[in-house]
Enzyme design. Structure first.
Site, PDB file in Angstrom:
ATOM      1  N   TYR A 156       0.591  -1.377   0.118  1.00  0.00           N
ATOM      2  CA  TYR A 156       0.324   0.092  -0.137  1.00  0.00           C
ATOM      3  C   TYR A 156       0.883   1.739  -0.083  1.00  0.00           C
ATOM      4  O   TYR A 156       0.878   2.271  -0.660  1.00  0.00           O
ATOM      5  CB  TYR A 156      -0.449  -0.420   1.638  1.00  0.00           C
ATOM      6  CG  TYR A 156      -1.865   1.333   1.710  1.00  0.00           C
ATOM      7  CD1 TYR A 156      -2.624   1.718   0.715  1.00  0.00           C
ATOM      8  CD2 TYR A 156      -1.047   2.217   2.872  1.00  0.00           C
ATOM      9  CE1 TYR A 156      -3.295   2.640   1.176  1.00  0.00           C
ATOM     10  CE2 TYR A 156      -1.953   2.853   2.932  1.00  0.00           C
ATOM     11  CZ  TYR A 156      -2.953   3.752   1.964  1.00  0.00           C
ATOM     12  OH  TYR A 156      -3.204   4.981   2.525  1.00  0.00           O
ATOM     13  N   LYS A 192       1.237   4.446  -2.660  1.00  0.00           N
ATOM     14  CA  LYS A 192       0.904   4.675  -2.885  1.00  0.00           C
ATOM     15  C   LYS A 192       1.875   6.374  -2.416  1.00  0.00           C
ATOM     16  O   LYS A 192       2.062   7.252  -3.245  1.00  0.00           O
ATOM     17  CB  LYS A 192       0.098   5.513  -1.141  1.00  0.00           C
ATOM     18  CG  LYS A 192      -0.748   4.641  -0.557  1.00  0.00           C
ATOM     19  CD  LYS A 192      -2.261   5.150  -1.485  1.00  0.00           C
ATOM     20  CE  LYS A 192      -2.352   6.626  -0.990  1.00  0.00           C
ATOM     21  NZ  LYS A 192      -4.055   7.088  -1.505  1.00  0.00           N
TER      22      LYS A 192
HETATM   23  N1  LIG Z   1      -8.092   6.241   5.654  1.00  0.00           N
HETATM   24  C1  LIG Z   1      -7.042   6.132   6.424  1.00  0.00           C
HETATM   25  O1  LIG Z   1      -6.988   6.959   7.412  1.00  0.00           O
HETATM   26  C2  LIG Z   1      -6.667   7.601   5.202  1.00  0.00           C
HETATM   27  C3  LIG Z   1      -6.358   7.042   4.009  1.00  0.00           C
HETATM   28  N2  LIG Z   1      -5.639   7.772   3.103  1.00  0.00           N
HETATM   29  C4  LIG Z   1      -5.915   7.869   1.249  1.00  0.00           C
HETATM   30  O2  LIG Z   1      -7.574   8.234   1.424  1.00  0.00           O
HETATM   31  C5  LIG Z   1      -8.382   7.475  -0.293  1.00  0.00           C
HETATM   32  C6  LIG Z   1      -9.653   7.794   0.856  1.00  0.00           C
HETATM   33  O3  LIG Z   1      -9.444   6.783   1.845  1.00  0.00           O
HETATM   34  P1  LIG Z   1     -10.623   5.557   2.520  1.00  0.00           P
HETATM   35  O4  LIG Z   1     -12.022   6.666   1.703  1.00  0.00           O
HETATM   36  O5  LIG Z   1     -10.806   5.494   3.889  1.00  0.00           O
HETATM   37  O6  LIG Z   1     -10.990   4.420   1.587  1.00  0.00           O
HETATM   38  P2  LIG Z   1     -12.469   3.725   1.388  1.00  0.00           P
HETATM   39  O7  LIG Z   1     -11.986   2.021   0.406  1.00  0.00           O
HETATM   40  O8  LIG Z   1     -13.529   3.990   2.125  1.00  0.00           O
HETATM   41  O9  LIG Z   1     -12.192   4.401  -0.430  1.00  0.00           O
HETATM   42  C7  LIG Z   1     -12.158   4.179  -1.351  1.00  0.00           C
HETATM   43  C8  LIG Z   1     -13.345   3.605  -2.505  1.00  0.00           C
HETATM   44  O10 LIG Z   1     -12.056   3.545  -3.650  1.00  0.00           O
HETATM   45  C9  LIG Z   1     -12.609   2.887  -4.337  1.00  0.00           C
HETATM   46  N3  LIG Z   1     -11.995   2.282  -4.995  1.00  0.00           N
HETATM   47  C10 LIG Z   1     -11.195   1.164  -5.075  1.00  0.00           C
HETATM   48  N4  LIG Z   1     -10.506   0.472  -6.147  1.00  0.00           N
HETATM   49  C11 LIG Z   1     -11.582   1.373  -6.928  1.00  0.00           C
HETATM   50  C12 LIG Z   1     -10.890   1.504  -8.568  1.00  0.00           C
HETATM   51  N5  LIG Z   1     -10.448   0.852  -9.159  1.00  0.00           N
HETATM   52  N6  LIG Z   1     -11.951   2.154  -9.616  1.00  0.00           N
HETATM   53  C13 LIG Z   1     -12.970   2.837  -9.212  1.00  0.00           C
HETATM   54  N7  LIG Z   1     -12.784   3.250  -7.642  1.00  0.00           N
HETATM   55  C14 LIG Z   1     -11.821   2.322  -6.117  1.00  0.00           C
HETATM   56  C15 LIG Z   1     -13.508   2.049  -2.911  1.00  0.00           C
HETATM   57  O11 LIG Z   1     -14.520   0.703  -3.593  1.00  0.00           O
HETATM   58  P3  LIG Z   1     -14.207  -0.442  -2.909  1.00  0.00           P
HETATM   59  O12 LIG Z   1     -14.524  -0.629  -1.104  1.00  0.00           O
HETATM   60  O13 LIG Z   1     -15.468  -1.294  -3.240  1.00  0.00           O
HETATM   61  O14 LIG Z   1     -13.072  -1.362  -2.805  1.00  0.00           O
HETATM   62  C16 LIG Z   1     -13.748   2.938  -2.064  1.00  0.00           C
HETATM   63  O15 LIG Z   1     -14.936   2.978  -2.487  1.00  0.00           O
HETATM   64  C17 LIG Z   1      -7.049   6.418  -0.233  1.00  0.00           C
HETATM   65  O16 LIG Z   1      -6.562   7.158  -1.251  1.00  0.00           O
HETATM   66  C18 LIG Z   1      -6.156   6.839   0.849  1.00  0.00           C
HETATM   67  O17 LIG Z   1      -4.806   5.673   0.983  1.00  0.00           O
HETATM   68  C19 LIG Z   1      -4.970   8.268   3.343  1.00  0.00           C
HETATM   69  C20 LIG Z   1      -4.296   8.314   4.673  1.00  0.00           C
HETATM   70  C21 LIG Z   1      -5.228   7.707   6.347  1.00  0.00           C
END
Ligand SMILES: NC(=O)C1=CN([C@@H]2O[C@H](COP(=O)(O)OP(=O)(O)OC[C@H]3O[C@@H](n4cnc5c(N)ncnc54)[C@H](OP(=O)(O)O)[C@@H]3O)[C@@H](O)[C@H]2O)C=CC1
Ligand SMILES: CC(C)=CCC[C@@H](C)[C@H]1CC[C@H]2C3=C(CC[C@]12C)[C@@]1(C)CCC(=O)C[C@@H]1CC3
Length: 366
Positions: A165, A169
Site C-alpha cells: 500500500y 502510494k
Molecule cells: N483512511 C485513512 O486513514 C487514510 C486514507 N488515506 C487515503 O485516502 C483515500 C480514501 O481512503 P478511504 O476513504 O479510507 O478508503 P475507502 O476504501 O473507504 O474509499 C476508497 C473508495 O475507492 C473505491 N475504489 C477502489 N478501487 C477502485 C477502482 N479501481 N476504481 C474505482 N474506485 C475504486 C473503493 O471501492 P471498494 O471499497 O469497493 O474497494 C472505495 O469506494 C485513499 O486514497 C487512501 O489511501 C490516506 C491516509 C489515511
C-alpha cells in the site's frame, strides 16, 4: 449582443483566471467537480461538503453506496479510461481519493489501481480538459516503521516502504505531482492525511472493536507513550477543499504535497482507549515488548505468504499495524497553515465524541 444583463451577471458570477496566458471564464454557478472514490469513507464526506458549498458532483467509483440530490454516479474501474471519461465531462476540478483498502495484501491490485490507474486518471483528466487534480495521498509515504516526530513534507519518501500500500502510494503521489504543468493549464496538489477517523469509517473503529470482541485488546505494545496523529474526517475534507480552491497558477501549492492532520498529536494507546471506553470496552492494560510483537508479526506475515497457495489467512497483527501502534508518527502541518490558511475545524475531543456516538451498533452488548 455582448452586454450582460444584471440577471446574467448574478446567475453567472463570472470571474477570470489565466491559464496558458489565455483568459478563461469560469462560471461560479456551474461549480462542477468529480470525486473518484466518492463512494468511500473520505470520498462521501467530501461529496457532502462539496454539495453544501454549492458544487454539483460527479462521483466515479467501483461501487455505488448511496444516492444524493446533486450527485451523478458513474460506476466503473478507474483503470478503464473509457469508463472514466464520461464522469469528467464538463468538470474542471477532480479529487482522486480511490484506493484499495490498506488491509488487503494484494500487490497486483495495489500496483494496477494506485500506479497504473493513477496514470489513467491523469491522462483522462488532460483529455477531458480538467484543470485541477487534487490527490489524496498519505503521510505514510515517508514512514519506514521507525519514529517520525513532527515530520515535515521535505522528509524523503520511504526507501524501504513497509507494505505494498505504502509503496504504491509513493509512486502515485510522484505521478500526480510530476504531472503539474502550469504552461498546459493542468495543476495538481497532493494532500497527505494521517489516521483518518469519523462516522462511517470502515477501518479504524471496526478493526478496533473486532479486536476487542475477540479478547485481543488487552495489551499495549511498547511503553504506551508513542505519539501519533489521528485526523477527524471533516478536517481532511477541509484540507482538500482549501487546496482545490487555492490551486491557481500563481499559488505556491502547485505540484506540492501537504500534511493535513488534527495538529494535536496524541498517545496512540490513549486514543484507542478513549474510543474503546466510549463504546463500553475495557482499555488495554498489560505491556508487551515492541520488538517481540514486531518479530512475531513479521513471522506471521511470512508464513501467510508461504502458505498462500494452500490456505489463506489474514493476520490481525501485520508488521505495518504493529509499527503504527508502537512508534511515534506525527507530522507538522505548518506548510498547509502557511500556504493555504489551514486550521483544523473539529478538535480531537469533539471528533472522538462524534465518532463514538455514530457507532451505536458497535457498542459492547449491542
Ligand atoms: N483512511 C485513512 O486513514 C487514510 C486514507 N488515506 C487515503 O485516502 C483515500 C480514501 O481512503 P478511504 O476513504 O479510507 O478508503 P475507502 O476504501 O473507504 O474509499 C476508497 C473508495 O475507492 C473505491 N475504489 C477502489 N478501487 C477502485 C477502482 N479501481 N476504481 C474505482 N474506485 C475504486 C473503493 O471501492 P471498494 O471499497 O469497493 O474497494 C472505495 O469506494 C485513499 O486514497 C487512501 O489511501 C490516506 C491516509 C489515511
Ligand atoms: C494513525 C494511523 C495511521 C491509523 C490508521 C488506522 C489503522 C492502521 C489502525 C486502526 C486500528 C488500529 C489497531 C491496530 C493497529 C493499527 C490500526 C489497525 C492494532 C492491530 C495494533 C495491535 C493491537 O494490539 C491491536 C490493535 C487494534 C487496532
Amino acid at each position: 449582443n455582448s452586454v450582460l444583463t444584471l440577471q446574467d451577471a448574478v446567475v453567472l458570477l463570472v470571474y477570470t483566471e489565466y491559464f496558458d496566458n489565455r483568459p478563461l471564464l469560469v462560471a461560479q454557478s456551474n461549480k462542477r467537480c468529480a470525486v473518484i472514490g466518492g463512494s468511500g469513507f473520505l470520498g462521501r464526506h467530501l461529496v457532502e461538503k462539496l454539495l453544501d458549498r454549492g458544487y454539483s458532483v460527479s462521483v466515479f467509483d467501483i461501487r455505488q453506496s448511496y444516492e444524493l440530490p446533486g450527485v451523478t454516479f458513474h460506476q466503473g474501474d478507474l483503470c478503464d479510461k473509457q469508463a472514466l471519461l464520461p464522469a469528467l465531462k464538463d468538470v474542471s476540478l477532480v479529487f482522486h481519493c480511490a484506493s484499495p483498502a490498506p488491509g488487503s495484501d494484494n500487490r497486483a491490485l495495489f500496483e494496477s489501481v494506485n500506479i497504473q490507474g493513477t496514470r489513467i486518471v491523469i491522462q483522462a483528466c488532460i483529455e477531458a480538459g480538467v484543470q485541477k487534480l487534487v490527490l489524496t495521498s498519505s503521510a505514510s509515504v515517508v514512514f519506514e516503521g521507525t519514529d517520525i516526530k513532527n515530520g515535515r513534507e521535505d522528509l524523503p519518501y520511504a526507501k524501504k516502504p513497509i507494505d505494498y500500500y505504502t509503496q504504491t502510494k509513493i509512486e502515485q503521489e510522484k505521478l500526480v505531482l510530476e504531472a503539474c504543468d502550469k504552461e498546459k493549464g493542468f495543476l495538481t496538489v497532493a494532500i497527505r492525511p494521517h489516521g483518518i477517523f469519523g462516522p462511517r469509517d470502515p477501518q479504524l473503529v471496526p478493526i478496533l472493536v473486532d479486536t476487542a470482541r475477540r479478547g485481543k485488546m488487552k495489551f499495549i505494545i511498547g511503553d504506551g507513550t508513542n505519539l501519533v496523529d489521528f485526523t477527524f474526517v471533516e478536517n481532511v475534507v477541509h484540507g482538500h477543499i482549501l487546496a482545490a480552491e487555492r490551486l491557481r497558477p500563481d499559488s505556491p501549492i502547485c505540484g506540492k504535497p501537504y500534511h493535513i492532520t488534527n495538529d494535536e498529536p496524541v498517545r496512540f494507546w490513549d486514543f484507542m482507549s478513549e474510543v474503546l471506553v466510549g463504546l463500553g470496552y475495557a482499555a488495554p492494560r498489560y505491556h508487551l515488548p515492541y520488538a517481540l510483537v514486531y518479530g512475531l508479526a513479521l513471522l506471521l506475515w511470512l508464513l501467510a505468504l508461504i502458505l498462500r497457495p494452500l490456505v489463506s489467512f489474514k493476520p490481525t497483527f501485520t508488521p505495518m499495524r504493529v509499527a503504527l501502534a508502537g512508534t511515534h508518527h506525527y507530522y507538522s502541518c505548518e506548510r498547509a497553515k502557511q500556504d493555504m490558511g489551514y486550521k483544523p475545524v473539529v478538535s480531537l475531543k469533539e471528533g472522538i465524541a462524534r465518532t463514538v456516538q455514530s457507532y451505536p451498533h458497535l457498542k459492547q452488548g449491542a
